[in-house]
Design an enzyme around this catalytic site. Structure first.
Site, PDB file in Angstrom:
ATOM      1  N   ASP A   9       0.789  -1.250   0.000  1.00  0.00           N
ATOM      2  CA  ASP A   9       0.000   0.000   0.000  1.00  0.00           C
ATOM      3  C   ASP A   9       0.819   1.298   0.000  1.00  0.00           C
ATOM      4  OD1 ASP A   9      -1.995  -1.894   0.211  1.00  0.00           O
ATOM      5  OD2 ASP A   9      -2.839  -1.175   2.079  1.00  0.00           O
ATOM      6  N   LYS A 107      -7.194  -4.870  -2.994  1.00  0.00           N
ATOM      7  CA  LYS A 107      -7.963  -5.396  -1.863  1.00  0.00           C
ATOM      8  C   LYS A 107      -8.826  -4.295  -1.284  1.00  0.00           C
ATOM      9  CE  LYS A 107      -4.170  -4.296   1.186  1.00  0.00           C
ATOM     10  NZ  LYS A 107      -4.873  -3.227   1.901  1.00  0.00           N
ATOM     11  N   CYS A 152      -2.047  -2.933   7.618  1.00  0.00           N
ATOM     12  CA  CYS A 152      -1.967  -3.859   6.493  1.00  0.00           C
ATOM     13  C   CYS A 152      -0.709  -4.718   6.504  1.00  0.00           C
ATOM     14  CB  CYS A 152      -2.146  -3.105   5.183  1.00  0.00           C
ATOM     15  SG  CYS A 152      -3.842  -2.485   5.042  1.00  0.00           S
TER      16      CYS A 152
HETATM   17  C1  VGL Z   1      -4.678   0.579   5.750  1.00  0.00           C
HETATM   18  C2  VGL Z   1      -6.190   1.525   7.172  1.00  0.00           C
HETATM   19  C3  VGL Z   1      -7.178   1.435   6.223  1.00  0.00           C
HETATM   20  C4  VGL Z   1      -3.269   0.147   5.513  1.00  0.00           C
HETATM   21  C5  VGL Z   1      -5.657   0.461   4.776  1.00  0.00           C
HETATM   22  O1  VGL Z   1      -2.827   0.083   4.339  1.00  0.00           O
HETATM   23  O2  VGL Z   1      -2.581  -0.126   6.512  1.00  0.00           O
HETATM   24  N1  VGL Z   1      -4.959   1.106   6.931  1.00  0.00           N
HETATM   25  N2  VGL Z   1      -6.913   0.897   5.014  1.00  0.00           N
END
Ligand code: VGL
Ligand code: ZN
Length: 198
Positions: A9, A107, A152
């Site tokens: 991410d 995702k 994540c």
């Molecule tokens: C994430 C919070 C919400 C992450 C993704 O990538 O850690 N955290 N969505």
């Protein structure tokens, strides 16, 4: 034996200035790019929510970001709107070397279900398909880097260890959010699951 680098991410919304910006989230990008050459496979993950996603505080009347909300699959932190499909915030940071990726896995696209882990959605049952991909490529060791360490990266590391992978988390190439004591819990949880933190 092929070992995979899984880059979690590294998107505009998780970098400073983004909707859910993680302090220093962009500073690890040169190190992540450099590390890609050391692995036989490079996989990127991309948080990819439809507008109005159930993990957004804005989808629940009266709720604010960082509130904890009871979902059918358990408690879930509510977030500011982030990584909306097709938005600038959902794009990878421009400095991330995406050309080197063999596979990009998205995702969080199910409207009613969040997905922190690269392997399973937050019900811990619905697979993303990554396990099948790694298995069919003969990969049984993974190194995780990216954002956010306590969400994540953490959920991905714990699931990978449970699935039987040899798991390393390079914490110098990760940054965290730290909501509700999540950083200490994540570090302890990853170690307990059998991941090696380096
Ligand atoms: C994430 C919070 C919400 C992450 C993704 O990538 O850690 N955290 N969505
Ligand atoms: Zn998200």
């Amino acid at each position: 034996m092929t070992e995979a680098l899984i880059v979690i991410d590294i998107q505009n919304d998780f970098c400073p200035g983004g909707a859910l910006g993680v302090d220093g989230g962009d500073t690890l990008i040169p190190g992540v790019n450099a590390r890609m050459a050391d692995f036989g496979a490079v996989i990127l993950t991309q948080d990819w929510h439809p507008a109005g996603h159930a993990s957004f505080a804005s989808s629940h009347p009266g709720a604010k970001p960082m509130d904890v909300f009871e979902m059918p699959y358990g408690p879930q932190i509510l977030w500011p709107d982030h990584c909306v499909q097709g938005s600038r915030g959902a794009r990878f940071h421009a400095d991330l070397d995406t050309d080197r990726a063999d596979m990009i896995i998205r995702k969080g696209y199910s409207p009613a279900l969040d997905s922190y882990s690269a392997f399973f959605e937050n019900d811990h049952q619905t697979p993303t398909g990554l396990h099948g991909y790694l298995r069919t490529r003969g990969i049984n060791a993974v190194t995780l880097v990216g954002l956010a360490l306590d969400f994540c990266v953490n959920f991905s590391a714990v699931d990978a260890a449970r699935l039987g992978y040899d798991v390393r988390v390079e914490t110098a190439l990760c940054r965290g959010i730290d909501a509700h004591g999540s950083m200490d819990a994540a570090l302890a949880g990853m170690r307990a699951a059998g991941a090696t933190l380096i």
